[in-house]
Design an enzyme around this catalytic site. Structure first.
Site, PDB file in Angstrom:
ATOM      1  N   ASP A 126       0.823  -1.211   0.000  1.00  0.00           N
ATOM      2  CA  ASP A 126       0.000   0.000   0.000  1.00  0.00           C
ATOM      3  C   ASP A 126       0.860   1.266   0.000  1.00  0.00           C
ATOM      4  O   ASP A 126       1.988   1.268   0.485  1.00  0.00           O
ATOM      5  CB  ASP A 126      -0.910  -0.022   1.241  1.00  0.00           C
ATOM      6  N   HIS A 159       2.530   3.395  -8.985  1.00  0.00           N
ATOM      7  CA  HIS A 159       2.244   1.987  -9.285  1.00  0.00           C
ATOM      8  C   HIS A 159       3.414   1.355 -10.042  1.00  0.00           C
ATOM      9  O   HIS A 159       3.793   0.216  -9.785  1.00  0.00           O
ATOM     10  CB  HIS A 159       0.958   1.858 -10.097  1.00  0.00           C
ATOM     11  N   SER A 197      -7.424  -5.300  -5.207  1.00  0.00           N
ATOM     12  CA  SER A 197      -8.543  -5.884  -4.451  1.00  0.00           C
ATOM     13  C   SER A 197      -9.827  -5.823  -5.272  1.00  0.00           C
ATOM     14  O   SER A 197      -9.935  -5.030  -6.219  1.00  0.00           O
ATOM     15  CB  SER A 197      -8.736  -5.126  -3.129  1.00  0.00           C
ATOM     16  N   THR A 198     -10.801  -6.633  -4.894  1.00  0.00           N
ATOM     17  CA  THR A 198     -12.107  -6.582  -5.567  1.00  0.00           C
ATOM     18  C   THR A 198     -12.688  -5.164  -5.462  1.00  0.00           C
ATOM     19  O   THR A 198     -13.363  -4.702  -6.375  1.00  0.00           O
ATOM     20  CB  THR A 198     -13.089  -7.597  -4.945  1.00  0.00           C
ATOM     21  N   ARG A 220     -12.089   2.561  -8.197  1.00  0.00           N
ATOM     22  CA  ARG A 220     -11.222   3.701  -8.560  1.00  0.00           C
ATOM     23  C   ARG A 220     -11.564   4.226  -9.953  1.00  0.00           C
ATOM     24  O   ARG A 220     -12.331   3.598 -10.681  1.00  0.00           O
ATOM     25  CB  ARG A 220      -9.758   3.254  -8.497  1.00  0.00           C
ATOM     26  N   LEU A 265      10.685 -19.906  -4.536  1.00  0.00           N
ATOM     27  CA  LEU A 265       9.577 -19.174  -3.920  1.00  0.00           C
ATOM     28  C   LEU A 265       8.280 -19.315  -4.729  1.00  0.00           C
ATOM     29  O   LEU A 265       8.305 -19.201  -5.962  1.00  0.00           O
ATOM     30  CB  LEU A 265       9.950 -17.678  -3.855  1.00  0.00           C
ATOM     31  N   SER A 315      -8.202  -4.543   4.960  1.00  0.00           N
ATOM     32  CA  SER A 315      -8.795  -4.280   3.647  1.00  0.00           C
ATOM     33  C   SER A 315      -9.130  -5.573   2.874  1.00  0.00           C
ATOM     34  O   SER A 315      -8.813  -5.709   1.701  1.00  0.00           O
ATOM     35  CB  SER A 315      -7.880  -3.379   2.810  1.00  0.00           C
TER      36      SER A 315
HETATM   37  C1  IPE Z   1      -5.508  -2.633  -0.262  1.00  0.00           C
HETATM   38  O1  IPE Z   1      -5.164  -1.291  -0.352  1.00  0.00           O
HETATM   39  C2  IPE Z   1      -5.387  -3.289  -1.599  1.00  0.00           C
HETATM   40  C3  IPE Z   1      -4.054  -3.373  -2.155  1.00  0.00           C
HETATM   41  C4  IPE Z   1      -2.950  -3.006  -1.584  1.00  0.00           C
HETATM   42  C5  IPE Z   1      -3.977  -3.957  -3.472  1.00  0.00           C
HETATM   43  P1  IPE Z   1      -6.237  -0.134  -0.536  1.00  0.00           P
HETATM   44  O2  IPE Z   1      -5.471   1.117  -0.636  1.00  0.00           O
HETATM   45  O3  IPE Z   1      -7.152  -0.470  -1.641  1.00  0.00           O
HETATM   46  O4  IPE Z   1      -7.045  -0.230   0.831  1.00  0.00           O
HETATM   47  P2  IPE Z   1      -7.890   0.875   1.599  1.00  0.00           P
HETATM   48  O5  IPE Z   1      -8.871   1.453   0.617  1.00  0.00           O
HETATM   49  O6  IPE Z   1      -6.932   1.896   2.099  1.00  0.00           O
HETATM   50  O7  IPE Z   1      -8.545   0.128   2.727  1.00  0.00           O
HETATM   51  C1  IPE Z   2      -1.534   0.300  -3.412  1.00  0.00           C
HETATM   52  O1  IPE Z   2      -1.321   1.679  -3.414  1.00  0.00           O
HETATM   53  C2  IPE Z   2      -1.739  -0.248  -4.804  1.00  0.00           C
HETATM   54  C3  IPE Z   2      -3.116  -0.641  -5.118  1.00  0.00           C
HETATM   55  C4  IPE Z   2      -4.126  -0.602  -4.302  1.00  0.00           C
HETATM   56  C5  IPE Z   2      -3.357  -1.115  -6.466  1.00  0.00           C
HETATM   57  P1  IPE Z   2      -2.522   2.705  -3.438  1.00  0.00           P
HETATM   58  O2  IPE Z   2      -2.902   2.963  -4.846  1.00  0.00           O
HETATM   59  O3  IPE Z   2      -3.627   2.232  -2.557  1.00  0.00           O
HETATM   60  O4  IPE Z   2      -1.833   3.987  -2.825  1.00  0.00           O
HETATM   61  P2  IPE Z   2      -2.450   4.977  -1.753  1.00  0.00           P
HETATM   62  O5  IPE Z   2      -2.883   4.149  -0.600  1.00  0.00           O
HETATM   63  O6  IPE Z   2      -3.591   5.680  -2.424  1.00  0.00           O
HETATM   64  O7  IPE Z   2      -1.322   5.881  -1.401  1.00  0.00           O
HETATM   65 MG    MG Z   3      -4.035   2.460  -0.600  1.00  0.00          MG
END
Ligand code: IPE
Ligand code: IPE
Ligand code: MG
Length: 234
Positions: A15, A32, A60-61, A66, A126, A190
């Site tokens: 995250d 990303h 995530s689902t 987004r 791994l 999450s």
């Molecule tokens: C969880 O992160 C999903 C991934 C890292 C792929 P999110 O950024 O989507 O989670 P929330 O919205 O902060 O809970």
């Molecule tokens: C995690 O980073 C990657 C995915 C959820 C795909 P974020 O995109 O959630 O980044 P923040 O949390 O908005 O900084």
């Molecule tokens: Mg995030």
């Protein structure tokens, strides 16, 4: 000196990509891309250390909520990574498997996933479980449907339903997660691997995922070594 313990199965909630980029005045998508590079580095590092399983949360689902631009960018990034950027991962004997629902992923994404899974299926290093369009609740729903089908087809009786059967009917039959890392300072799951995390040790760091390099991973492993796991015993 006591030998350093390694978790058998590490979970990583990757995250903070968006904030990493935003704080540098760059578009979220740059975060990303940088996160994808960090994932490659960490996969090689975990493999070198001798870690057997790593489950990484890639999408995530709920991430379909987004903007279309961000979702499209991520899907294209997955395609590009699995088709073109995993050479070194494969050369290093890492096996890729996926956890998640196929719907509504595009054929192109699914093809790239199936391709890399097939190419790496005989690798013995791994096991990198990429959780893509993954949600723990959907996984539990899908597992329940699979077990109900087995019951309906008289392949199992009610007495056969136990923790092992449940584990075997999740997206992948993997051992429990021992050590869960979440980057970026958020203190929540999450919807990540609720069943598999029952006895995991948790590690939270404020570092955004793109900056979570091997040296920080090693610090996390040191922390894991200071934990006293009791599994309900005394
Ligand atoms: C969880 O992160 C999903 C991934 C890292 C792929 P999110 O950024 O989507 O989670 P929330 O919205 O902060 O809970
Ligand atoms: C995690 O980073 C990657 C995915 C959820 C795909 P974020 O995109 O959630 O980044 P923040 O949390 O908005 O900084
Ligand atoms: Mg995030």
């Amino acid at each position: 000196m006591e030998e350093r313990k390694l978790p058998t199965h590490v979970g990583i909630i990757m995250d903070g990509n968006g904030r990493w980029a935003t704080e540098k005045g760059r578009p979220r998508t740059d975060g990303h891309r940088e996160g994808a590079n960090t994932l490659k580095e960490l996969a090689l590092h975990m493999n070198d250390l001798g870690i057997k399983y790593a489950s990484v949360y890639a999408f995530s689902t709920e991430n379909f909520k987004r903007t279309k631009t961000e979702v499209d960018f991520l899907m294209n990034l997955f395609i590009e990574m699995f088709n073109n950027e995993f050479d070194q991962i494969l050369k290093n004997n890492i096996r890729i498997v996926f956890s998640g629902r196929e719907k509504p992923l595009s054929d192109k994404v699914l093809k790239a996933m199936r391709g890399i899974e097939e190419e790496s299926k005989d690798n013995t290093g791994l096991v990198l479980n990429v959780c893509l369009n993954y949600g723990s609740r959907s996984e539990i729903v899908d597992m329940t449907k699979k077990i109900s089908e087995l019951y309906k087809d008289n392949k199992i009786s009610l007495d056969d339903i136990d923790e092992e059967l449940i584990r075997k009917n999740l997206y992948n039959d993997l051992p429990d997660v021992d050590f869960l890392i979440r980057t970026s300072g958020e203190l929540r799951l999450s919807n990540f691997m609720l069943y598999q995390l029952s006895y995991a040790e948790f590690y939270f760091t404020r570092t955004y995922f793109p900056d979570f390099h091997s040296d920080e991973f090693d610090k996390a492993i040191d922390d894991f070594n200071d934990r006293n796991r009791r599994f309900g015993g005394n």
